[in-house]
Design an enzyme around this catalytic site. Structure first.
Site, PDB file in Angstrom:
ATOM      1  N   HIS A 122     -24.316  71.764   9.995  1.00 17.90           N
ATOM      2  CA  HIS A 122     -25.148  71.348  10.606  1.00 17.90           C
ATOM      3  C   HIS A 122     -24.991  73.118  10.948  1.00 17.90           C
ATOM      4  O   HIS A 122     -24.574  73.134  12.063  1.00 17.90           O
ATOM      5  CB  HIS A 122     -24.399  70.790  12.044  1.00 17.90           C
ATOM      6  CG  HIS A 122     -24.030  69.833  11.738  1.00 17.90           C
ATOM      7  ND1 HIS A 122     -24.898  68.551  12.344  1.00 17.90           N
ATOM      8  CD2 HIS A 122     -22.956  68.327  11.160  1.00 17.90           C
ATOM      9  CE1 HIS A 122     -24.350  67.301  12.410  1.00 17.90           C
ATOM     10  NE2 HIS A 122     -23.789  67.220  11.356  1.00 17.90           N
ATOM     11  N   ILE A 126     -19.289  67.796   9.254  1.00 17.73           N
ATOM     12  CA  ILE A 126     -18.835  66.574  10.910  1.00 17.73           C
ATOM     13  C   ILE A 126     -19.165  65.398  10.226  1.00 17.73           C
ATOM     14  O   ILE A 126     -20.891  64.890   9.334  1.00 17.73           O
ATOM     15  CB  ILE A 126     -19.587  66.961  12.257  1.00 17.73           C
ATOM     16  CG1 ILE A 126     -19.230  67.768  12.489  1.00 17.73           C
ATOM     17  CG2 ILE A 126     -19.780  65.618  12.881  1.00 17.73           C
ATOM     18  CD1 ILE A 126     -20.205  68.103  13.582  1.00 17.73           C
ATOM     19  N   ARG A 127     -18.351  64.376   9.578  1.00  6.74           N
ATOM     20  CA  ARG A 127     -18.931  63.348   8.708  1.00  6.74           C
ATOM     21  C   ARG A 127     -19.634  63.607   7.190  1.00  6.74           C
ATOM     22  O   ARG A 127     -20.629  62.937   6.649  1.00  6.74           O
ATOM     23  CB  ARG A 127     -18.521  62.410   9.366  1.00  6.74           C
ATOM     24  CG  ARG A 127     -17.619  61.875  10.067  1.00  6.74           C
ATOM     25  CD  ARG A 127     -17.703  60.241  10.993  1.00  6.74           C
ATOM     26  NE  ARG A 127     -18.431  60.885  12.018  1.00  6.74           N
ATOM     27  CZ  ARG A 127     -18.321  61.264  13.134  1.00  6.74           C
ATOM     28  NH1 ARG A 127     -17.137  61.667  13.543  1.00  6.74           N
ATOM     29  NH2 ARG A 127     -18.906  61.619  13.932  1.00  6.74           N
ATOM     30  N   CYS A 170     -27.568  67.617   7.307  1.00 10.89           N
ATOM     31  CA  CYS A 170     -26.634  66.074   7.796  1.00 10.89           C
ATOM     32  C   CYS A 170     -27.134  65.209   7.496  1.00 10.89           C
ATOM     33  O   CYS A 170     -27.602  64.082   6.167  1.00 10.89           O
ATOM     34  CB  CYS A 170     -25.744  66.102   8.167  1.00 10.89           C
ATOM     35  SG  CYS A 170     -24.132  65.731   8.035  1.00 10.89           S
ATOM     36  N   ARG A 191     -22.564  60.188   1.340  1.00  9.21           N
ATOM     37  CA  ARG A 191     -22.121  59.534   2.295  1.00  9.21           C
ATOM     38  C   ARG A 191     -20.927  59.677   2.637  1.00  9.21           C
ATOM     39  O   ARG A 191     -20.040  59.871   2.249  1.00  9.21           O
ATOM     40  CB  ARG A 191     -22.508  59.000   2.970  1.00  9.21           C
ATOM     41  CG  ARG A 191     -24.229  58.484   3.672  1.00  9.21           C
ATOM     42  CD  ARG A 191     -24.298  56.584   3.752  1.00  9.21           C
ATOM     43  NE  ARG A 191     -24.378  57.110   5.176  1.00  9.21           N
ATOM     44  CZ  ARG A 191     -24.019  56.301   5.886  1.00  9.21           C
ATOM     45  NH1 ARG A 191     -24.413  54.376   5.400  1.00  9.21           N
ATOM     46  NH2 ARG A 191     -24.305  55.901   7.242  1.00  9.21           N
ATOM     47  N   GLU A 214     -27.649  73.847  13.186  1.00  7.92           N
ATOM     48  CA  GLU A 214     -27.779  73.940  14.688  1.00  7.92           C
ATOM     49  C   GLU A 214     -26.819  74.270  15.596  1.00  7.92           C
ATOM     50  O   GLU A 214     -26.518  74.256  16.485  1.00  7.92           O
ATOM     51  CB  GLU A 214     -28.672  72.758  15.283  1.00  7.92           C
ATOM     52  CG  GLU A 214     -27.911  71.169  14.701  1.00  7.92           C
ATOM     53  CD  GLU A 214     -27.477  70.792  13.559  1.00  7.92           C
ATOM     54  OE1 GLU A 214     -27.242  71.914  12.710  1.00  7.92           O
ATOM     55  OE2 GLU A 214     -26.939  69.963  13.785  1.00  7.92           O
ATOM     56  N   GLY A 224     -27.156  62.672  12.690  1.00  5.68           N
ATOM     57  CA  GLY A 224     -26.694  62.075  13.549  1.00  5.68           C
ATOM     58  C   GLY A 224     -25.810  61.062  12.880  1.00  5.68           C
ATOM     59  O   GLY A 224     -24.991  60.758  12.150  1.00  5.68           O
ATOM     60  N   GLU A 225     -26.809  59.680  12.902  1.00  4.30           N
ATOM     61  CA  GLU A 225     -25.815  58.652  11.297  1.00  4.30           C
ATOM     62  C   GLU A 225     -27.312  58.127  10.786  1.00  4.30           C
ATOM     63  O   GLU A 225     -28.258  57.717  11.371  1.00  4.30           O
ATOM     64  CB  GLU A 225     -25.498  56.839  12.563  1.00  4.30           C
ATOM     65  CG  GLU A 225     -24.632  56.621  12.178  1.00  4.30           C
ATOM     66  CD  GLU A 225     -23.626  57.001  10.590  1.00  4.30           C
ATOM     67  OE1 GLU A 225     -23.050  57.426  11.891  1.00  4.30           O
ATOM     68  OE2 GLU A 225     -23.609  56.197   9.922  1.00  4.30           O
ATOM     69  N   SER A 226     -27.326  58.671   9.529  1.00  7.74           N
ATOM     70  CA  SER A 226     -29.030  58.245   8.517  1.00  7.74           C
ATOM     71  C   SER A 226     -28.886  56.720   9.113  1.00  7.74           C
ATOM     72  O   SER A 226     -30.366  55.742   8.955  1.00  7.74           O
ATOM     73  CB  SER A 226     -28.091  58.439   7.289  1.00  7.74           C
ATOM     74  OG  SER A 226     -26.907  57.709   6.599  1.00  7.74           O
TER      75      SER A 226
HETATM   76  N1  GLN Z   1     -22.049  60.204   8.247  1.00  5.35           N
HETATM   77  C1  GLN Z   1     -22.861  60.227   8.823  1.00  5.35           C
HETATM   78  C2  GLN Z   1     -24.506  59.831   7.739  1.00  5.35           C
HETATM   79  O1  GLN Z   1     -23.616  59.134   6.780  1.00  5.35           O
HETATM   80  C3  GLN Z   1     -23.727  61.962   8.489  1.00  5.35           C
HETATM   81  C4  GLN Z   1     -22.852  62.279  10.214  1.00  5.35           C
HETATM   82  C5  GLN Z   1     -23.854  63.625  11.024  1.00  5.35           C
HETATM   83  O2  GLN Z   1     -25.267  63.679  10.644  1.00  5.35           O
HETATM   84  N2  GLN Z   1     -23.193  64.307  11.181  1.00  5.35           N
HETATM   85  O3  GLN Z   1     -25.696  59.471   8.122  1.00  5.35           O
END
Ligand code: GLN
Length: 193
Positions: A169, A132-133, A78, A104, A171, A47-49
Site C-alpha cells: 500500500h 495488509i492481508r 494490493c 491472495r 498510499e 480493499g477486498e478484491s
Molecule cells: N486480502 C485482500 C484481497 O484478497 C487484499 C487486501 C488489501 O487490499 N489490503 O482482496
C-alpha cells in the site's frame, strides 16, 4: 495536469487521491462508467478484491473497466493487483489483463500486516512498504518486469507496459515515489497516444 481516476467502490481510494493531489495530479473518483472518460490513468486501490469485483459487476462498471485496463495506464495496489491478474491461485480471475499469477492473503493470519524496506528498481533508497492481508506475486510472464522483491525473493511489484501491480500500500506512507512513477507512465502514454 493529468486526470487520474481512483476506483472508488470500496477500499482505501481516498488516501490515493490525497497522494495524487500532493504530486500535482487531478484525482477523479470513479464510480460509474462515464467517470472513465478523459482519464490519463487509473488506480485500483486496496480493499477486498471479491467485493470490488462484485460491486463493479452490479453497477455495470465491470466491462467498461475491462476495456479501459486493456490499453490505458492502470495501477493495482494490493486488492487492485489481484483484480488485474490473469491468474489467481485457486480462484477465477477478475479483469484478467496482467500476465501475473497472484496468491491472495499469502502471509497467513499470524503476520497479516507488516511493513518492511524494499529495494525498488530505479529508486535510490529503499521504500517503506506496508502489507495488509497482502497477496504475493507468485510468477510473472516473459513480458513482465519485476520491480521489487521481499528479502526472501518473493515478488511484490511488477510492471507490464502500461500496467503496474504492487502487493503493498504505497498510499499509506508519506513516500510519493511510486505515485510519481505511475504518473510518468501516464505522461509517456499520453505523448504516444
Ligand atoms: N486480502 C485482500 C484481497 O484478497 C487484499 C487486501 C488489501 O487490499 N489490503 O482482496
Amino acid at each position: 495536469m493529468l486526470n487520474i481516476g481512483v476506483l472508488a467502490l470500496q477500499g482505501d481510494f481516498a488516501e490515493h487521491a490525497v497522494m495524487l493531489r500532493q504530486i500535482g495530479a487531478n484525482p477523479i473518483e470513479v464510480r460509474k462508467a462515464e467517470h472513465l472518460a478523459d482519464l490519463h490513468g487509473l488506480i485500483i486501490p486496496g480493499g477486498e478484491s471479491t467485493t470490488i469485483s462484485r460491486v463493479a459487476r452490479a453497477s455495470g462498471l465491470f466491462e467498461p473497466l475491462r476495456d479501459f485496463v486493456a490499453h490505458k495506464p492502470t495501477w493495482g495496489t494490493c486488492a487492485g493487483a489481484i483484480l488485474l491478474a490473469k491468474h489467481i491461485t485457486g480462484e477465477k480471475a477478475h479483469l484478467g489483463v496482467m500476465d501475473i499469477t497472484v496468491t491472495r492473503n499469502a502471509f497467513g493470519r499470524q503476520i497479516d500486516s507488516f511493513s518492511t524496506d524494499l529495494v525498488v528498481e530505479g529508486f535510490e533508497t529503499p521504500l517503506r512498504a506496508v502489507f495488509i492481508r497482502a497477496p504475493i506475486i507468485e510468477s510473472v510472464g516473459a513480458n513482465v518486469r519485476v520491480l521489487a522483491r521481499l528479502a526472501d525473493g518473493r515478488i511484490v511489484a511488477a510492471q507490464q507496459g502500461h500496467l503496474l501491480a504492487t502487493a503493498f500500500h504505497p498510499e499509506l506512507t508519506p513516500d510519493t515515489r511510486l505515485h510519481t512513477y505511475f504518473l510518468d507512465i501516464c505522461y509517456q502514454q499520453r505523448i504516444v497516444a
